[in-house]
Design a protein around this motif. Structure first.
Motif, mmCIF file in Angstrom:
data_model
loop_
_atom_site.group_PDB
_atom_site.id
_atom_site.type_symbol
_atom_site.label_atom_id
_atom_site.label_comp_id
_atom_site.label_asym_id
_atom_site.label_seq_id
_atom_site.Cartn_x
_atom_site.Cartn_y
_atom_site.Cartn_z
ATOM 1 N N THR A 187 37.295 73.408 -39.014
ATOM 2 C CA THR A 187 36.763 74.324 -37.996
ATOM 3 C C THR A 187 37.136 73.886 -36.582
ATOM 4 N N ASP A 188 37.321 72.585 -36.360
ATOM 5 C CA ASP A 188 37.754 72.136 -35.033
ATOM 6 C C ASP A 188 39.125 72.690 -34.696
ATOM 7 N N LYS A 189 39.987 72.757 -35.695
ATOM 8 C CA LYS A 189 41.317 73.328 -35.494
ATOM 9 C C LYS A 189 41.217 74.817 -35.186
ATOM 10 N N VAL A 190 40.367 75.521 -35.937
ATOM 11 C CA VAL A 190 40.205 76.958 -35.726
ATOM 12 C C VAL A 190 39.676 77.251 -34.327
ATOM 13 N N THR A 217 30.318 80.420 -46.608
ATOM 14 C CA THR A 217 29.367 79.437 -46.107
ATOM 15 C C THR A 217 30.072 78.632 -45.022
ATOM 16 N N PRO A 218 29.330 77.896 -44.182
ATOM 17 C CA PRO A 218 29.958 77.177 -43.071
ATOM 18 C C PRO A 218 31.104 76.274 -43.518
ATOM 19 N N GLY A 219 32.196 76.313 -42.760
ATOM 20 C CA GLY A 219 33.369 75.510 -43.068
ATOM 21 C C GLY A 219 34.359 76.203 -43.980
ATOM 22 N N LYS A 220 34.036 77.418 -44.428
ATOM 23 C CA LYS A 220 34.930 78.169 -45.305
ATOM 24 C C LYS A 220 35.681 79.229 -44.507
ATOM 25 N N GLN A 221 36.866 79.551 -44.999
ATOM 26 C CA GLN A 221 37.699 80.569 -44.355
ATOM 27 C C GLN A 221 38.175 81.570 -45.400
ATOM 28 N N ALA A 222 38.069 82.843 -45.054
ATOM 29 C CA ALA A 222 38.599 83.908 -45.906
ATOM 30 C C ALA A 222 39.940 84.349 -45.342
ATOM 31 N N GLY A 270 39.895 74.989 -25.332
ATOM 32 C CA GLY A 270 40.917 74.618 -24.363
ATOM 33 C C GLY A 270 42.069 73.796 -24.896
ATOM 34 N N TRP A 271 42.321 73.848 -26.212
ATOM 35 C CA TRP A 271 43.385 73.038 -26.806
ATOM 36 C C TRP A 271 44.309 73.869 -27.676
ATOM 37 N N PHE A 272 45.558 73.434 -27.789
ATOM 38 C CA PHE A 272 46.441 73.843 -28.874
ATOM 39 C C PHE A 272 46.282 72.804 -29.979
ATOM 40 N N ASN A 273 46.074 73.235 -31.202
ATOM 41 C CA ASN A 273 46.024 72.321 -32.339
ATOM 42 C C ASN A 273 47.142 72.716 -33.285
ATOM 43 N N PHE A 274 48.112 71.810 -33.450
ATOM 44 C CA PHE A 274 49.310 72.121 -34.202
ATOM 45 C C PHE A 274 49.314 71.533 -35.612
ATOM 46 N N GLU A 275 48.177 71.016 -36.067
ATOM 47 C CA GLU A 275 48.124 70.422 -37.397
ATOM 48 C C GLU A 275 48.348 71.481 -38.470
#
Length: 390
Positions: A311-314, A292-297, A320-325
């Protein structure tokens, strides 16, 4: 509300190169006092809109962003803990101002009798390693290859009655008189990304070092494509014709109409499918998982683990960004390898350092590394090999 109008006015003044010294100082003061990130976000959106419209002035890929931002903000660096290194997005908002100001800012710095004795923004020299850009290689059904970033807009090929059209860094298919089905493969080398609209209207964004194989027309009861690397999909809804993505011999994603991201780089520890909207079924082995939305397998060693994710990180790469969190140093370096087409080595082992935060992908490698070095990362760059030091 009044403040947002004022910021918009100041940004427009800067972009039009009509800002006074007082207006420039006012805008920089607002950046310094941006505690909740709202001003930074507004500046980033404003700059992104200008980049899309082609009116941003100086190309942001020419700017050594951290150095430029440091000079704009007159930042006094302080020592930071080696194990936890923050990357302040405010730097990039300030650097956006550098790009917007262009020659106007240079005038402020170089005019006679200045009231500001800083040097002009640092611009990367000819030896700078540029960030990735739009580009891909299209392999046609007969094996011919087209380098799309070297072609102009228009029809680039005709495959079995289907026109292949290139429009503004996007490949799309128009069925004129489909006589047979053949397969195309779109490949992005390291340092490139690209977008394709498939014959059914599904849109796919390819990150660097990725590929997608698909038919020039979806004939029959299903739609199936195969990918490597990382691809984000917005699937055209056709209830009677399911859409599926083949990731490997044992991993497949099935959908009807949805938006999702698949990260399947061979040098990463797991295959990750993240659902943004809709519903998908991820199959690996004998135990499928419904997302479902917001889930990752996450698939590792043939087993599926489903968890909640940011999902913003994904989607940072697409935006256009690197997300290092929450990302290890080695994962960060693999991103840099793909985006800047470089090699990274650790002659003395991987240092115990934890970076977090965001950085724009629209910056030279030297600019990005300078920011990381100021924040604790030690390195040496020899040609296109990045050597990480303890």
């Amino acid at each position: 509300m009044e403040e947002s109008y004022r910021i918009k006015y100041l940004l427009e003044q800067v972009q039009q190169r009509t800002a006074t010294r007082a207006e420039l100082d006012e805008l920089l003061g607002l950046i310094r006092s941006d505690e909740d990130g709202s001003i930074t976000a507004m500046i980033t959106r404003f700059h992104s809109d200008l980049l899309r419209s082609g009116t941003a002035g100086i190309s942001s890929s020419q700017i050594d962003w951290p150095a430029a931002a440091a000079e704009v903000l007159q930042v006094t660096r302080r020592a930071v803990p080696v194990r936890r290194v923050p990357l302040h997005r405010t730097w990039w908002a300030a650097a956006s101002i550098v790009v917007l100001i262009g020659s106007c800012l240079y005038f402020f710095w170089t005019r006679s009798g200045t009231d500001h004795d800083s040097k002009p923004p640092v611009v990367a020299g000819t030896e700078a390693i540029a960030p990735g850009s739009n580009g891909a290689i299209l392999t046609l059904g007969d094996g011919r290859q087209l380098v799309l970033d070297s072609l102009q807009n228009g029809v680039v090929a005709v495959e079995a009655g289907t026109e292949l059209q290139l429009q503004h860094h996007q490949l799309q298919y128009e069925n004129k008189a489909q006589s047979a089905t053949t397969f195309n493969t779109l490949t992005t080398p390291r340092g490139r990304l690209f977008t394709v609209v498939l014959p059914d209207g599904t849109k796919a964004w390819l990150n660097a070092a990725s590929s997608i194989r698909y038919p020039t027309a979806f004939i029959g009861e299903k739609r199936e494509v195969a990918i490597t690397g990382e691809v984000y999909f917005e699937v055209a809804e056709l209830a009677t014709k399911p859409f599926s993505v083949r990731v490997s011999e044992s991993v497949q994603v099935q959908v009807l109409g949805t938006s999702f991201n698949v990260n399947a780089y061979s040098n990463e520890q797991s295959i990750n499918t993240t659902l943004i909207e809709g519903k998908v079924k991820v199959m690996a082995g004998a135990s499928p998982a419904i997302l479902t939305p917001g889930k990752q397998a996450r698939i590792k060693a043939g087993k599926i683990e489903v968890l909640s994710t940011d999902t913003d990180k994904v989607m940072a790469w697409k935006n256009g960004w690197f997300n290092f969190e929450g990302v290890t140093l080695q994962e960060i370096m693999r991103q840099l390898e793909r985006w800047y087409d470089i090699g990274v080595v650790y002659p003395n082992g991987v240092p115990d350092i934890d970076l977090h935060g965001e950085m724009t992908r629209d910056v030279t490698l030297q600019g990005l590394l300078r920011g990381l070095k100021e924040l604790g990362l030690q390195y040496k760059l020899e040609g296109k090999q990045l050597i990480i030091l303890p």
